[in-house]
Design a protein around this motif. Structure first.
Motif, mmCIF file in Angstrom:
data_model
loop_
_atom_site.group_PDB
_atom_site.id
_atom_site.type_symbol
_atom_site.label_atom_id
_atom_site.label_comp_id
_atom_site.label_asym_id
_atom_site.label_seq_id
_atom_site.Cartn_x
_atom_site.Cartn_y
_atom_site.Cartn_z
ATOM 1 N N MET A 1 66.515 26.904 -18.972
ATOM 2 C CA MET A 1 66.045 26.576 -17.621
ATOM 3 C C MET A 1 65.945 27.944 -16.675
ATOM 4 S SD MET A 1 69.049 23.931 -16.182
ATOM 5 C CE MET A 1 68.850 22.220 -16.771
ATOM 6 N N LYS A 2 65.421 27.876 -15.614
ATOM 7 C CA LYS A 2 65.032 29.110 -14.838
ATOM 8 C C LYS A 2 66.336 29.507 -14.318
ATOM 9 C CE LYS A 2 60.224 27.478 -13.424
ATOM 10 N NZ LYS A 2 59.449 27.276 -12.306
ATOM 11 N N VAL A 3 66.146 30.873 -13.950
ATOM 12 C CA VAL A 3 67.538 31.534 -13.737
ATOM 13 C C VAL A 3 67.622 31.232 -12.120
ATOM 14 C CG1 VAL A 3 68.400 33.961 -12.891
ATOM 15 C CG2 VAL A 3 67.455 33.524 -15.100
ATOM 16 N N GLY A 4 68.671 31.063 -11.377
ATOM 17 C CA GLY A 4 68.980 30.732 -9.977
ATOM 18 C C GLY A 4 69.694 29.390 -10.075
ATOM 19 N N LYS A 5 69.859 28.819 -8.767
ATOM 20 C CA LYS A 5 70.649 27.656 -8.665
ATOM 21 C C LYS A 5 69.940 26.417 -9.158
ATOM 22 C CE LYS A 5 72.395 28.002 -3.811
ATOM 23 N NZ LYS A 5 72.292 27.513 -2.227
ATOM 24 N N VAL A 6 70.820 25.744 -9.654
ATOM 25 C CA VAL A 6 70.231 24.556 -10.246
ATOM 26 C C VAL A 6 69.728 23.638 -9.352
ATOM 27 C CG1 VAL A 6 71.009 22.223 -11.461
ATOM 28 C CG2 VAL A 6 72.182 24.363 -12.204
ATOM 29 N N SER A 7 68.435 22.799 -9.813
ATOM 30 C CA SER A 7 67.758 22.217 -8.629
ATOM 31 C C SER A 7 68.167 21.107 -8.306
ATOM 32 C CB SER A 7 66.393 21.844 -9.418
ATOM 33 O OG SER A 7 66.728 20.682 -10.369
ATOM 34 N N GLU A 8 67.902 20.617 -6.956
ATOM 35 C CA GLU A 8 68.439 19.619 -6.473
ATOM 36 C C GLU A 8 68.500 18.104 -7.258
ATOM 37 O OE1 GLU A 8 67.703 16.928 -2.193
ATOM 38 O OE2 GLU A 8 67.322 19.103 -2.231
ATOM 39 N N THR A 9 67.342 18.131 -7.810
ATOM 40 C CA THR A 9 67.197 16.848 -8.665
ATOM 41 C C THR A 9 68.275 16.749 -9.698
ATOM 42 O OG1 THR A 9 64.806 17.110 -8.412
ATOM 43 C CG2 THR A 9 65.676 15.540 -10.239
ATOM 44 N N ILE A 10 68.242 18.021 -10.510
ATOM 45 C CA ILE A 10 69.417 18.033 -11.378
ATOM 46 C C ILE A 10 70.842 17.825 -10.909
ATOM 47 C CG2 ILE A 10 70.391 19.416 -13.281
ATOM 48 C CD1 ILE A 10 67.986 20.440 -14.114
ATOM 49 N N LEU A 11 71.121 18.402 -9.485
ATOM 50 C CA LEU A 11 72.438 18.401 -8.888
ATOM 51 C C LEU A 11 72.773 16.943 -8.574
ATOM 52 C CD1 LEU A 11 74.256 20.567 -7.971
ATOM 53 C CD2 LEU A 11 73.120 20.225 -5.748
ATOM 54 N N LYS A 12 71.699 16.189 -8.394
ATOM 55 C CA LYS A 12 71.975 14.764 -7.925
ATOM 56 C C LYS A 12 72.336 14.026 -9.045
ATOM 57 C CE LYS A 12 69.918 14.742 -3.297
ATOM 58 N NZ LYS A 12 68.573 14.407 -2.727
ATOM 59 N N ARG A 13 71.300 14.219 -10.027
ATOM 60 C CA ARG A 13 71.191 13.404 -11.366
ATOM 61 C C ARG A 13 72.286 13.583 -12.483
ATOM 62 N NH1 ARG A 13 65.476 13.681 -13.359
ATOM 63 N NH2 ARG A 13 66.240 15.821 -14.175
ATOM 64 N N SER A 14 72.565 14.662 -12.737
ATOM 65 C CA SER A 14 73.590 15.120 -13.711
ATOM 66 C C SER A 14 75.038 15.761 -13.402
ATOM 67 C CB SER A 14 72.784 16.187 -14.633
ATOM 68 O OG SER A 14 71.885 15.535 -15.208
ATOM 69 N N ILE A 15 75.114 15.929 -12.179
ATOM 70 C CA ILE A 15 76.143 16.646 -11.495
ATOM 71 C C ILE A 15 76.974 15.628 -10.505
ATOM 72 C CG2 ILE A 15 77.438 18.484 -10.007
ATOM 73 C CD1 ILE A 15 75.371 20.264 -11.512
ATOM 74 N N PHE A 16 76.233 15.386 -9.387
ATOM 75 C CA PHE A 16 76.873 14.567 -8.034
ATOM 76 C C PHE A 16 77.177 13.091 -8.911
ATOM 77 C CE2 PHE A 16 75.209 17.268 -4.587
ATOM 78 C CZ PHE A 16 76.109 18.143 -4.946
ATOM 79 N N LYS A 17 76.010 12.530 -9.725
ATOM 80 C CA LYS A 17 76.163 11.200 -10.191
ATOM 81 C C LYS A 17 77.584 11.179 -11.173
ATOM 82 C CE LYS A 17 73.230 7.588 -11.836
ATOM 83 N NZ LYS A 17 71.846 7.413 -12.328
ATOM 84 N N GLN A 18 78.166 12.098 -11.699
ATOM 85 C CA GLN A 18 79.126 12.220 -12.684
ATOM 86 C C GLN A 18 80.613 12.128 -11.767
ATOM 87 O OE1 GLN A 18 78.448 11.803 -15.740
ATOM 88 N NE2 GLN A 18 76.081 12.091 -15.066
ATOM 89 N N ILE A 19 80.344 12.762 -10.508
ATOM 90 C CA ILE A 19 81.680 12.639 -9.845
ATOM 91 C C ILE A 19 82.052 11.376 -9.230
ATOM 92 C CG2 ILE A 19 82.875 13.638 -7.818
ATOM 93 C CD1 ILE A 19 80.888 16.170 -8.065
ATOM 94 N N ARG A 20 82.938 10.763 -9.685
ATOM 95 C CA ARG A 20 83.526 9.394 -9.287
ATOM 96 C C ARG A 20 84.758 9.014 -8.594
ATOM 97 N NH1 ARG A 20 80.333 8.828 -13.803
ATOM 98 N NH2 ARG A 20 82.247 8.896 -14.973
ATOM 99 N N THR A 21 85.577 9.945 -9.300
ATOM 100 C CA THR A 21 87.181 9.950 -8.781
ATOM 101 C C THR A 21 87.348 10.350 -7.294
ATOM 102 O OG1 THR A 21 87.610 9.944 -11.019
ATOM 103 C CG2 THR A 21 89.519 10.615 -9.076
ATOM 104 N N LYS A 22 87.739 9.782 -6.427
ATOM 105 C CA LYS A 22 88.011 9.987 -4.940
ATOM 106 C C LYS A 22 89.441 10.031 -4.318
ATOM 107 C CE LYS A 22 83.434 9.968 -4.800
ATOM 108 N NZ LYS A 22 82.645 11.488 -4.412
#
Length: 340
Positions: A1-22
């Motif tokens: 991957m490119k150096v720097g912040k993870v892209s918004e697409t990956i952030l939504k698809r592979s990070i935020f989508k995994q967060i379910r416990t509230k």
């Protein structure tokens, strides 16, 4: 991957989508562009915060990151509410790696009913393997807050479960092939499975009800490091019976194989406590299915003695955890191979 912040697409698809416990206490949680989280408290409650990086292992890094943080909060008598993550990734990372890591994080959060409230994820050339730094947020009744500094002269010193279980599990997973050449498959599987004992939340909750004075999760630096920190924070001396410190045979043999001292080996899952009626607490813990043992006394003065029959030694200041010797040996072997 490119150096720097993870892209918004990956952030939504592979990070935020995994967060379910509230949690209902979390008013403002993880989201694109959100730099902070907000948590509400009830009257008489206090925030308890902790922070810890996970750097000593690659396998199960997401699970361990949450487990260690929950244990830190529990050792203060707090109920864990949420975490914020700083995730630093090497350039060789894939999106599948990120998704797997976050799945581990969410699975652990689900077990403890805590919420990922936010954080930061980036790819950087500064790391060679994934590093997760966790800030834990918990809440506690102000009158039930417990610290490492609460041990008093005359109190019993006790531990739960066994020392070295986290380090044993990590080594068994990282060095499974090597250990399989010397030990049986069932031995290695048992050692790997020690990760099932890493939570100290059950014993912490019971200990708070029974009125312990101090708790300290035995992590990096092992039981010797934790004993030193408890004594230093509380301004007490110690008399510890070496033979009373509980240790699994698998830990003994794994440590002997790699030339490690188990008393300096990372030991999440083992809670160090100080209380007035240690043997009563041990009985209550055992009733709840949690092994425990009184290992010594808090005494006046500054001497921190380790008694082994007629032999006597003194605790030293905390030193580098024995787990790092495994990676040092790997590095030395690689360097030696390059020379030839």
């Amino acid at each position: 991957m490119k150096v720097g912040k993870v892209s918004e697409t990956i952030l939504k698809r592979s990070i935020f989508k995994q967060i379910r416990t509230k949690r209902e206490e979390v008013l403002l949680g993880a989201g694109v562009g959100e730099d902070c989280a907000a948590v509400k408290l009830s009257p008489g409650e206090v925030f308890v915060l902790s922070t810890d990086p996970i750097t000593g292992t690659i396998k199960d890094v997401g699970n361990l990151a949450i487990q260690v943080t929950v244990n830190d909060l529990a050792s203060s008598g707090a109920e864990p509410v949420g975490v914020m993550l700083t995730v630093l990734l090497p350039k060789a990372v894939t999106e599948e790696d990120i998704r797997e890591m976050m799945s581990q994080v969410e699975e652990a959060c689900s077990v403890f009913q805590i919420q990922v409230m936010g954080g930061h994820t980036e790819v950087t050339a500064a790391v060679a393997q994934p590093v997760i730094s966790v800030t834990g947020v918990g809440k506690a009744r102000e009158d039930q807050l417990i610290s490492t500094a609460g041990a008093k002269v005359g109190q019993d010193i006790l531990v739960t479960k066994w020392i070295g279980i986290e380090g044993t599990s990590i080594i068994a997973k990282e060095k499974e092939e090597e250990l399989g050449k010397r030990f049986s498959k069932s031995f290695v599987e048992t050692a790997k499975g020690f990760d099932q004992y890493l939570s100290v939340l059950p014993e912490a909750r019971l200990a708070v009800k029974l009125g312990v004075s101090a708790m300290h999760d035995v992590t990096e630096g092992g039981i010797y490091g934790a004993l030193w920190e408890l004594a230093e924070a509380s301004g007490i001396g110690l008399e510890i019976d070496l033979k009373a410190i509980p240790i699994r045979q698998e830990t003994v043999e794994v440590c002997e194989h790699f030339g490690l001292n188990p008393y300096y080996l990372i030991s999440s899952g083992c809670m160090l406590m100080a209380g007035d009626r240690g043997h009563d607490l041990v009985r209550e813990l055992k009733k709840a299915g949690i092994p425990a043992a009184v290992i010594g006394k808090a005494v006046e003065g500054k001497a921190r003695r380790i008694l082994n029959g007629e032999e006597e030694a003194f605790l030293e200041r905390p030193r580098t955890d024995e787990l790092y010797k495994i990676y040092q040996l790997e590095q030395e072997t690689e360097e030696c191979g390059k020379k030839f």
